[in-house]
Design a protein around this motif. Sequence first.
Motif, short mmCIF file in Angstrom:
data_model
loop_
_atom_site.label_atom_id
_atom_site.label_comp_id
_atom_site.label_asym_id
_atom_site.label_seq_id
_atom_site.Cartn_x
_atom_site.Cartn_y
_atom_site.Cartn_z
N LEU A 270 6.79 -0.22 -0.29
CA LEU A 270 6.10 0.12 0.96
C LEU A 270 4.84 -0.70 1.14
O LEU A 270 4.52 -1.13 2.26
CB LEU A 270 5.77 1.62 0.99
CG LEU A 270 6.96 2.57 1.02
CD1 LEU A 270 6.48 4.01 0.95
CD2 LEU A 270 7.84 2.34 2.23
N ASP A 271 4.12 -0.95 0.05
CA ASP A 271 2.91 -1.77 0.12
C ASP A 271 3.23 -3.23 0.41
O ASP A 271 2.62 -3.84 1.29
CB ASP A 271 2.11 -1.66 -1.18
CG ASP A 271 1.46 -0.30 -1.36
OD1 ASP A 271 1.29 0.43 -0.35
OD2 ASP A 271 1.14 0.04 -2.51
N VAL A 272 4.19 -3.79 -0.30
CA VAL A 272 4.54 -5.20 -0.13
C VAL A 272 5.06 -5.47 1.29
O VAL A 272 4.73 -6.48 1.89
CB VAL A 272 5.59 -5.63 -1.19
CG1 VAL A 272 6.18 -6.99 -0.87
CG2 VAL A 272 4.95 -5.65 -2.57
N LEU A 273 5.85 -4.55 1.82
CA LEU A 273 6.43 -4.73 3.15
C LEU A 273 5.54 -4.16 4.26
O LEU A 273 5.93 -4.17 5.42
CB LEU A 273 7.82 -4.11 3.21
CG LEU A 273 8.86 -4.72 2.27
CD1 LEU A 273 10.17 -3.96 2.36
CD2 LEU A 273 9.05 -6.20 2.57
N ASP A 274 4.38 -3.64 3.88
CA ASP A 274 3.44 -3.06 4.84
C ASP A 274 4.10 -1.99 5.71
O ASP A 274 4.00 -2.00 6.94
CB ASP A 274 2.82 -4.16 5.70
CG ASP A 274 1.57 -3.70 6.43
OD1 ASP A 274 0.92 -2.75 5.94
OD2 ASP A 274 1.27 -4.27 7.49
N LEU A 275 4.77 -1.05 5.05
CA LEU A 275 5.50 0.01 5.76
C LEU A 275 4.80 1.37 5.70
O LEU A 275 5.34 2.36 6.18
CB LEU A 275 6.91 0.16 5.18
CG LEU A 275 7.86 -1.01 5.42
CD1 LEU A 275 9.16 -0.79 4.66
CD2 LEU A 275 8.11 -1.18 6.90
N ARG A 276 3.62 1.44 5.15
CA ARG A 276 2.94 2.74 5.01
C ARG A 276 2.62 3.40 6.35
O ARG A 276 2.61 4.62 6.44
CB ARG A 276 1.66 2.59 4.20
CG ARG A 276 1.92 2.23 2.77
CD ARG A 276 1.66 3.38 1.88
NE ARG A 276 1.82 2.93 0.49
CZ ARG A 276 2.16 3.75 -0.45
NH1 ARG A 276 2.36 5.01 -0.20
NH2 ARG A 276 2.31 3.31 -1.68
N THR A 277 2.35 2.61 7.38
CA THR A 277 2.06 3.22 8.68
C THR A 277 3.33 3.75 9.33
O THR A 277 3.29 4.75 10.05
CB THR A 277 1.37 2.23 9.64
OG1 THR A 277 2.17 1.06 9.75
CG2 THR A 277 -0.02 1.87 9.14
N SER B 152 6.64 3.04 -3.81
CA SER B 152 5.27 2.79 -3.36
C SER B 152 4.99 1.30 -3.31
O SER B 152 4.38 0.80 -2.35
CB SER B 152 4.27 3.48 -4.29
OG SER B 152 4.34 4.86 -4.14
N ARG B 153 5.43 0.59 -4.31
CA ARG B 153 5.23 -0.86 -4.33
C ARG B 153 5.96 -1.54 -3.18
O ARG B 153 5.42 -2.41 -2.51
CB ARG B 153 5.69 -1.43 -5.67
CG ARG B 153 5.57 -2.93 -5.73
CD ARG B 153 5.09 -3.38 -7.09
NE ARG B 153 5.21 -4.82 -7.24
CZ ARG B 153 4.32 -5.69 -6.79
NH1 ARG B 153 3.26 -5.25 -6.14
NH2 ARG B 153 4.48 -6.98 -6.96
#
Length: 121
Positions: free
Chosen positions: A91-98, A88-89
């Motif tokens: 994905l957030d740091v790399l802005d991969l959630r979308t 989760s961290r």
Amino acid sequence: MDVLDTGRDRFICDGATVVALGGELDIATAETAYAAITAAAAQGCVVVDLSAVEFIDASGVNAFINAMRTTARERHHLALACPPRQLSRILDVLDLRTLLPTHDDLASAVAAHAGSRTAAH
């Protein structure tokens, strides 16, 4: 690099196959995880259950990104369920959630694909 439109309105979704992964997702296991996800994606949408994953490194994240590309080419969705805090961290740091949609639990990930048929564009 081509940009993927992974929006739900782009693909027909009629449920999802669950691929359960566990243990460590690293350079030694990433290719096996990718193969399992893409094999399921050939048949339809995929939810990857990460509840038993204890560790993930860049190779594991890369496997998910490559699996998303393959899944999108098959005109199916890929979602991650129960991502460990470490992922989760990342994905957030790399802005991969979308690019890599996540759900807190398996039930909500599967429900997002249950019986939802939308017109393909």
